[in-house]
Motif scaffolding. Structure first.
Motif, PDB file in Angstrom:
ATOM      1  N   THR A  43       0.850  -1.181   0.000  1.00  0.00           N
ATOM      2  CA  THR A  43       0.000   0.000   0.000  1.00  0.00           C
ATOM      3  C   THR A  43       0.890   1.237   0.000  1.00  0.00           C
ATOM      4  N   GLN A  78       1.379   6.880  -3.842  1.00  0.00           N
ATOM      5  CA  GLN A  78      -0.066   6.702  -4.012  1.00  0.00           C
ATOM      6  C   GLN A  78      -0.376   6.075  -5.365  1.00  0.00           C
ATOM      7  N   ALA A  81       1.071   2.507  -5.865  1.00  0.00           N
ATOM      8  CA  ALA A  81       0.248   1.487  -5.210  1.00  0.00           C
ATOM      9  C   ALA A  81      -1.020   1.206  -5.998  1.00  0.00           C
TER      10      ALA A  81
END
Length: 307
Positions: A43, A78, A81
């Motif tokens: 993540t 971000q 992921a």
């Protein structure tokens, strides 16, 4: 192998907002298949924590060798992921980010905070600094032979390698490259599976119905790149290319959903992984354990730094 070329350009980067169709709610809930149960997927929060912890270990190692080192800030975790290994898009992602190509062209290159320090060093000192960080050409190395792939040569005395061993454990490099090679082969075989080929034919028919005569999924990206190349530094032309990218990407995502591409990739991936020899996946248990241990170390390090 044209579909594999698509993957390299499928990173998601913000390119502004547009409107999405009424299919968005359904598309956003589509499967997000990843090889090996997502063992190699982190993540955004995990990637940021691991990057920071690794950079701290690099800094400690460099200091122990008499060199200053500034921690490099985390990148765009971000979108890293969010990126699908199969180039899948939801309509929401497409409406906001397109394929990320326009913004990639406009994105400012991140400067390494160590660059200024390096520029003040003599040639000899700069070489010594770089060898401490990345390893000397004639230094000790670990040769990792990958099945059906190249041999990876990893410097064992470099501070980057020392940091990874400290954070992830001694077997991490070998297990990581082995898992990555296996993941790549799963993606390749999945994209060549008859189920996926049939879904991509439906996708192409859908795109033709929307006025986009694309036969393969990397074709839209090639078209956008050609337009960006022609635009060069013309701001108005670049903006126009960006708007067209969003328009194409939204229809692309809608056609992926209509063709059930994510669902067929999920089915095909399961079949591909089921056929894998047990010996090729036996290292995953150790890999996952090392991954979890590294995340715990990173979390503990972050806690200590905040005290």
């Amino acid at each position: 192998m044209s579909r594999l070329l698509w993957l390299a350009a499928a990173a998601l980067l913000v390119a502004g907002c547009s409107t999405a169709s009424g299919h968005e709610a359904a598309a956003e809930s589509q499967p997000d298949p990843r090889p090996l149960g997502g063992a190699l997927h982190f993540t955004a929060a995990e990637s940021a924590a691991l990057h920071h912890a690794e950079e701290q270990e690099v800094q400690t190692c460099m200091k122990s060798r008499g060199f200053d080192y500034t921690v490099v800030p985390v990148g765009d975790v971000q979108r890293e992921a969010a990126a699908s290994p199969y180039g899948l898009l939801t309509e929401g992602q497409a409406a906001q980010d397109g394929y990320g190509l326009t913004v990639q062209r406009l994105k400012k290159v991140t400067t390494d905070p160590n660059s200024r320090r390096m520029s003040t060093l003599s040639e000899g000192d700069r070489r010594a600094w770089e060898e401490a960080l990345k390893g000397a050409p004639d230094g000790p190395r670990e040769e990792i032979e990958l099945q059906d792939g190249p041999t990876v040569s990893v410097p064992t005395d470099a501070c980057v390698s020392v940091a990874r061993r400290t954070l992830y454990g001694a077997s991490w490099e070998r297990n990581y490259y082995t898992a990555q090679s296996l993941s790549n082969s799963i993606v390749r075989d999945t994209l060549e599976h008859p189920l996926v080929n049939a879904a991509e034919q439906k996708w192409a028919a859908c795109m033709r119905g929307e006025g986009f005569p694309y036969e393969v999924r990397n074709a839209p990206l090639k078209a956008v790149n050609r337009r960006l190349d022609a635009a060069q530094s013309d701001a108005a032309a670049v903006r126009a290319a960006g708007k067209e990218e969003l328009r194409i990407a939204v229809r692309d995502a809608a056609c992926q959903a209509e063709a059930g591409l994510a669902e067929q990739i999920t089915r095909a991936q399961k079949q591909v992984e089921k056929a894998l020899p047990q010996a090729r996946t036996s290292m995953l248990k150790n890999f996952r354990a090392a991954r979890q241990a590294a995340l715990k170390r990173a979390e503990a390090q972050d806690f200590e730094s905040r005290r």
